[in-house]
Scaffold this motif. Structure first.
Motif, PDB file in Angstrom:
ATOM      1  N   TRP A   1       0.848  -1.188   0.000  1.00 23.52           N
ATOM      2  CA  TRP A   1       0.000   0.000   0.000  1.00 23.52           C
ATOM      3  C   TRP A   1       0.875   1.226   0.000  1.00 23.52           C
ATOM      4  O   TRP A   1       2.108   1.128  -0.053  1.00 23.52           O
ATOM      5  CB  TRP A   1      -0.946  -0.003   1.195  1.00 23.52           C
ATOM      6  CG  TRP A   1      -2.242   0.729   0.934  1.00 23.52           C
ATOM      7  CD1 TRP A   1      -2.791   1.024  -0.282  1.00 23.52           C
ATOM      8  CD2 TRP A   1      -3.151   1.231   1.907  1.00 23.52           C
ATOM      9  NE1 TRP A   1      -3.989   1.686  -0.111  1.00 23.52           N
ATOM     10  CE2 TRP A   1      -4.227   1.819   1.215  1.00 23.52           C
ATOM     11  CE3 TRP A   1      -3.148   1.247   3.290  1.00 23.52           C
ATOM     12  CZ2 TRP A   1      -5.301   2.423   1.869  1.00 23.52           C
ATOM     13  CZ3 TRP A   1      -4.220   1.829   3.939  1.00 23.52           C
ATOM     14  CH2 TRP A   1      -5.288   2.407   3.233  1.00 23.52           C
ATOM     15  N   ASP A   2       0.254   2.381   0.078  1.00 25.40           N
ATOM     16  CA  ASP A   2       0.963   3.647   0.112  1.00 25.40           C
ATOM     17  C   ASP A   2       0.632   4.386   1.393  1.00 25.40           C
ATOM     18  O   ASP A   2      -0.441   4.187   1.974  1.00 25.40           O
ATOM     19  CB  ASP A   2       0.584   4.517  -1.097  1.00 25.40           C
ATOM     20  CG  ASP A   2       1.133   3.959  -2.400  1.00 25.40           C
ATOM     21  OD1 ASP A   2       2.278   3.477  -2.407  1.00 25.40           O
ATOM     22  OD2 ASP A   2       0.413   4.013  -3.418  1.00 25.40           O
ATOM     23  N   VAL A   3       1.533   5.248   1.826  1.00 22.62           N
ATOM     24  CA  VAL A   3       1.341   5.966   3.089  1.00 22.62           C
ATOM     25  C   VAL A   3       0.411   7.169   2.951  1.00 22.62           C
ATOM     26  O   VAL A   3      -0.134   7.647   3.937  1.00 22.62           O
ATOM     27  CB  VAL A   3       2.685   6.426   3.700  1.00 22.62           C
ATOM     28  CG1 VAL A   3       3.526   5.233   4.121  1.00 22.62           C
ATOM     29  CG2 VAL A   3       3.447   7.327   2.749  1.00 22.62           C
ATOM     30  N   ILE A   4       0.181   7.644   1.722  1.00 15.31           N
ATOM     31  CA  ILE A   4      -0.613   8.849   1.510  1.00 15.31           C
ATOM     32  C   ILE A   4      -1.989   8.507   0.953  1.00 15.31           C
ATOM     33  O   ILE A   4      -2.097   7.841  -0.077  1.00 15.31           O
ATOM     34  CB  ILE A   4       0.119   9.818   0.571  1.00 15.31           C
ATOM     35  CG1 ILE A   4       1.461  10.227   1.189  1.00 15.31           C
ATOM     36  CG2 ILE A   4      -0.740  11.043   0.261  1.00 15.31           C
ATOM     37  CD1 ILE A   4       2.350  11.047   0.268  1.00 15.31           C
ATOM     38  N   ALA A   5      -3.040   8.991   1.627  1.00 18.68           N
ATOM     39  CA  ALA A   5      -4.422   8.788   1.172  1.00 18.68           C
ATOM     40  C   ALA A   5      -4.829   9.833   0.149  1.00 18.68           C
ATOM     41  O   ALA A   5      -5.540   9.530  -0.818  1.00 18.68           O
ATOM     42  CB  ALA A   5      -5.386   8.828   2.355  1.00 18.68           C
ATOM     43  N   SER A   6      -4.396  11.069   0.343  1.00 17.75           N
ATOM     44  CA  SER A   6      -4.647  12.127  -0.632  1.00 17.75           C
ATOM     45  C   SER A   6      -3.605  13.216  -0.449  1.00 17.75           C
ATOM     46  O   SER A   6      -3.003  13.351   0.618  1.00 17.75           O
ATOM     47  CB  SER A   6      -6.055  12.709  -0.490  1.00 17.75           C
ATOM     48  OG  SER A   6      -6.174  13.443   0.703  1.00 17.75           O
ATOM     49  N   CYS A   7      -3.392  13.971  -1.531  1.00 19.19           N
ATOM     50  CA  CYS A   7      -2.402  15.046  -1.491  1.00 19.19           C
ATOM     51  C   CYS A   7      -2.574  15.929  -2.719  1.00 19.19           C
ATOM     52  O   CYS A   7      -3.279  15.569  -3.665  1.00 19.19           O
ATOM     53  CB  CYS A   7      -0.982  14.481  -1.459  1.00 19.19           C
ATOM     54  SG  CYS A   7      -0.526  13.533  -2.923  1.00 19.19           S
TER      55      CYS A   7
END
Length: 163
Positions: A116-122
């Protein structure tokens, strides 16, 4: 009206209603007589579109930062054909390189790997990790509560910084 967000060395970055405006000082190009070049940077706020890959047998969690444009378009992690993630992981595990999304999911789960990735939105410019702003982190507890994760690896500086 510009609001100064940051000054890095000879760069000034401004926010103009969601559109970032970067002014750079260079020795080769000049705007009027100021010594600065002006360019607009389009920063889009993007929500992570790819669900995590994991199951109760996952023991290793690999964390990226945020999916690239190609990965978002392809609806899966490390989707750009020139990305070395799948070739490298297959080489380390002495396995054939998975090609399809289903093969990649099976490959990960059969090796007890969650991804997975650590960022949900940016806010991000294209696929550039260095442009990431306004970060909302992913809630990793959904993986950590469902699987007995014994090791977590960040695959780069940005994922490490936000982990």
């Amino acid at each position: 009206k510009f609001i100064c967000l940051q000054k890095i060395s000879e760069k000034l970055q401004y926010n103009m209603g969601g559109l970032f405006y970067l002014i750079e000082k260079t020795s080769t190009s000049f705007h009027h007589n100021t010594g600065y070049i002006e360019r607009f940077i389009i920063m889009n706020t993007v929500t992570h579109p790819i669900p995590p890959v994991f199951d109760s047998g996952s023991r290793i969690l690999i964390l990226g930062s945020f999916p690239s444009v190609k990965s978002r378009e392809g609806h899966f992690f490390y989707h750009h054909p020139q990305n070395r993630f799948w070739k490298t992981l297959a080489g380390v595990l002495k396995s054939p390189v998975p090609i399809s999304i289903d093969e990649k999911k099976e490959f990960l789960l059969s090796h007890h790997i969650a991804l997975w990735d650590v960022i949900a939105s940016c806010s991000i410019e294209g696929s550039s990790d260095s442009s990431i702003r306004d970060v909302v982190p992913n809630d990793l507890s959904r993986i950590l509560s469902a699987a007995n994760i014994q090791a977590i690896f960040c695959n780069g500086k940005t994922s490490w910084n936000y982990y």
